[in-house]
Design an enzyme around this catalytic site. Structure first.
Site, PDB file in Angstrom:
ATOM      1  N   SER A  63       0.796  -1.235   0.000  1.00 35.76           N
ATOM      2  CA  SER A  63       0.000   0.000   0.000  1.00 35.76           C
ATOM      3  C   SER A  63       0.823   1.278   0.000  1.00 35.76           C
ATOM      4  CB  SER A  63      -0.924   0.010   1.212  1.00 35.76           C
ATOM      5  OG  SER A  63      -1.961  -0.906   1.010  1.00 35.76           O
ATOM      6  N   LYS A  66       0.434   3.502  -2.943  1.00 34.95           N
ATOM      7  CA  LYS A  66      -0.772   4.305  -3.205  1.00 34.95           C
ATOM      8  C   LYS A  66      -0.507   5.807  -3.325  1.00 34.95           C
ATOM      9  CE  LYS A  66      -3.773   0.815  -1.059  1.00 34.95           C
ATOM     10  NZ  LYS A  66      -4.426   0.411   0.189  1.00 34.95           N
ATOM     11  N   TYR A 198      -3.266  -3.109 -10.467  1.00 35.58           N
ATOM     12  CA  TYR A 198      -3.134  -2.770  -9.039  1.00 35.58           C
ATOM     13  C   TYR A 198      -2.324  -3.845  -8.296  1.00 35.58           C
ATOM     14  CZ  TYR A 198      -4.467  -2.360  -4.128  1.00 35.58           C
ATOM     15  OH  TYR A 198      -4.422  -2.292  -2.758  1.00 35.58           O
ATOM     16  N   TYR A 250      -4.900   4.349   7.700  1.00 35.83           N
ATOM     17  CA  TYR A 250      -6.211   3.699   7.793  1.00 35.83           C
ATOM     18  C   TYR A 250      -6.990   4.192   9.008  1.00 35.83           C
ATOM     19  CZ  TYR A 250      -3.575   0.690   4.653  1.00 35.83           C
ATOM     20  OH  TYR A 250      -2.791   0.221   3.640  1.00 35.83           O
ATOM     21  N   VAL A 268       1.207  -3.599   3.992  1.00 38.41           N
ATOM     22  CA  VAL A 268       0.975  -4.873   4.654  1.00 38.41           C
ATOM     23  C   VAL A 268       2.250  -5.746   4.719  1.00 38.41           C
ATOM     24  CG1 VAL A 268       0.216  -6.224   2.659  1.00 38.41           C
ATOM     25  CG2 VAL A 268      -0.965  -6.492   4.835  1.00 38.41           C
TER      26      VAL A 268
HETATM   27  N1  GLN Z   1      -1.958  -5.925  -1.657  1.00 38.53           N
HETATM   28  C1  GLN Z   1      -2.671  -5.519  -0.487  1.00 38.53           C
HETATM   29  C2  GLN Z   1      -4.158  -5.505  -0.774  1.00 38.53           C
HETATM   30  O1  GLN Z   1      -4.546  -4.940  -1.746  1.00 38.53           O
HETATM   31  C3  GLN Z   1      -2.213  -4.155  -0.060  1.00 38.53           C
HETATM   32  C4  GLN Z   1      -2.897  -3.733   1.194  1.00 38.53           C
HETATM   33  C5  GLN Z   1      -1.979  -3.099   2.178  1.00 38.53           C
HETATM   34  O2  GLN Z   1      -0.759  -3.022   2.022  1.00 38.53           O
HETATM   35  N2  GLN Z   1      -2.544  -2.684   3.288  1.00 38.53           N
HETATM   36  O3  GLN Z   1      -4.933  -6.068  -0.025  1.00 38.53           O
END
Ligand code: GLN
Length: 400
Positions: A63, A66, A198, A250, A268
């Site tokens: 993430s 992003k 993505y 988040y 993550v």
């Molecule tokens: N690849 C993960 C997802 O889309 C990325 C989410 C994250 O890093 N929090 O669920």
């Protein structure tokens, strides 16, 4: 040892023993990550990368991609076109929640999955003028993203194909989010292509050093301090940093802003990136996550840095980015006059000035630093100066 390295090592040693939280386990290649990995990197205004711990171990960006994909979309299509399709309000919900605005179906913000998938879709669906075109497959679209993120990192990045396959095999919830936004005409192109793009974007490999450079590029208004390249416009960097400040962590974003006070983004894989505007980019890597999906030790490291060094963005700051540095030559001496406020980045610049002076023909001259006009010196700046001087056999000494 370099004094900043020593400072970072001390912070790492203090958090090393912490083993709560757990690694992401939705795909095998994340589940098998060594949970004890720990790394920390900082990049200041001169583009000097300082890093400690497992700083050359690659991991997937997840993430943390992003905000950078948002930057690419804003740079190309502008604020209005982008924010017509994705909002900028913190969702207060987990990263993979169905955070869609009632009525429009616009995702809450580009830092949660629903919004990030929309941002990714814009890059492939819109032509240069912003009109819908839906060009290219997932691999060629993701290559555009890899190229963009590589400019932020200052080196060529690549996709981990095994992680990508895992993301694609398990990413049904992300597909569902994408189809929901498609049903509202927020995503306008081919959903499978968007989602695979993505997944590939999440699977880009970086090190903690890359992330710190990428963050520093946002911290310094869109100019990569290592390569000197302008990657995005200043207003784009500011918009992205603003969204990171309100939505980057988040459903922990509010508490994070209160306690740490630095725009940030977590992933993550255990990546965490934070930005001190005009000061530095900083990144940590530690795979164990808390219940919000944020790195446990990463949070601890940044909380400690922020508190100890007075880095919270809402601390009162004056002339923080550019302390006045004026040099006088008098009676065989060099006097360096400081004015304004001396923060971490200013101390880094001052060290540069002092070492240039020391390298010059100054054998019989002393260098004096006059700080009488200095309004305020941050603890981080003094600590950096003290350690740097000590490393060169000098001493920080205060005169009344
Ligand atoms: N690849 C993960 C997802 O889309 C990325 C989410 C994250 O890093 N929090 O669920």
């Amino acid at each position: 040892m370099d004094p900043i390295v020593r400072m970072l090592e001390t912070v790492l040693d203090d958090v090393r023993g912490r083993d709560d939280g757990s690694v992401a386990d939705y795909i095998p290649s994340l589940a098998s990550a060594d949970p004890d990995r720990l790394a920390f990197a900082v990049v200041g205004p001169r583009g000097h990368v300082t890093s400690v711990g497992d700083d050359h171990v690659p991991f997937t960006i997840q993430s943390v991609s992003k905000p950078f994909v948002l930057a690419l979309a804003l740079e190309q299509f502008g604020r209005d076109a982008v924010f017509a399709r994705v909002g900028v309000e913190p969702s207060g919900e987990p990263f993979n929640a169905i955070s869609l605005e009632a009525g429009t179906g616009r995702p809450a913000n580009p830092m949660v999955n629903a919004g990030a998938i929309v941002t990714t879709s814009l890059l492939g669906e819109m032509g240069d003028a912003g009109e819908t075109s839906d060009a290219g497959d997932a691999v060629s679209r993701s290559e555009t993203i890899v190229a963009g993120l590589s400019r932020f990192a200052g080196r060529q990045l690549s996709v981990d194909e095994e992680v990508y396959r895992g993301e694609s095999e398990t990413g049904h919830r992300n597909r569902a989010l994408a189809y929901l936004t498609r049903s509202h005409d927020i995503i306008r192109g081919d959903v499978p292509t968007v989602v695979e793009t993505y997944f590939r974007q999440c699977s880009i490999l970086v090190t903690v050093r890359d992330l710190a450079v990428m963050g520093a590029t946002l911290a310094f208004g869109g100019v990569n301090p290592v390569t000197g390249e302008r990657v995005v416009r200043e207003d784009v960097a500011r918009d992205v940093v603003s969204v990171m400040a309100s939505c980057g962590m988040y459903d922990y974003s509010g508490e994070w802003l209160l306690r740490v006070g630095l725009p940030a983004k977590s992933g993550v894989s255990g990546a965490l990136l934070a930005i001190a505007p005009s000061q530095f980019g900083v990144a940590t890597f530690s795979p164990r996550l808390d219940r919000h999906g944020n790195s446990v030790r990463g949070i601890q490291i940044l909380e400690r840095m922020s508190t100890e060094f007075g880095m919270h963005v809402f601390e009162p700051h004056e002339a923080i980015a550019a302390p006045g540095i004026r040099i006088d030559h008098a009676e065989g001496r060099v006097i360096v006059h400081l004015g304004g406020e001396l923060a971490f980045s200013g101390a880094e610049r001052l060290i540069g000035v002092l070492s240039d002076l020391a390298d010059g023909a100054l054998t019989d001259e002393a260098i004096l630093v006059d700080a009488t006009e200095l309004a305020r010196a941050h603890p981080a700046a003094l600590e950096l100066l003290r350690r740097q001087l000590e490393a060169h056999g000098g001493r920080l000494h205060f005169l009344d």
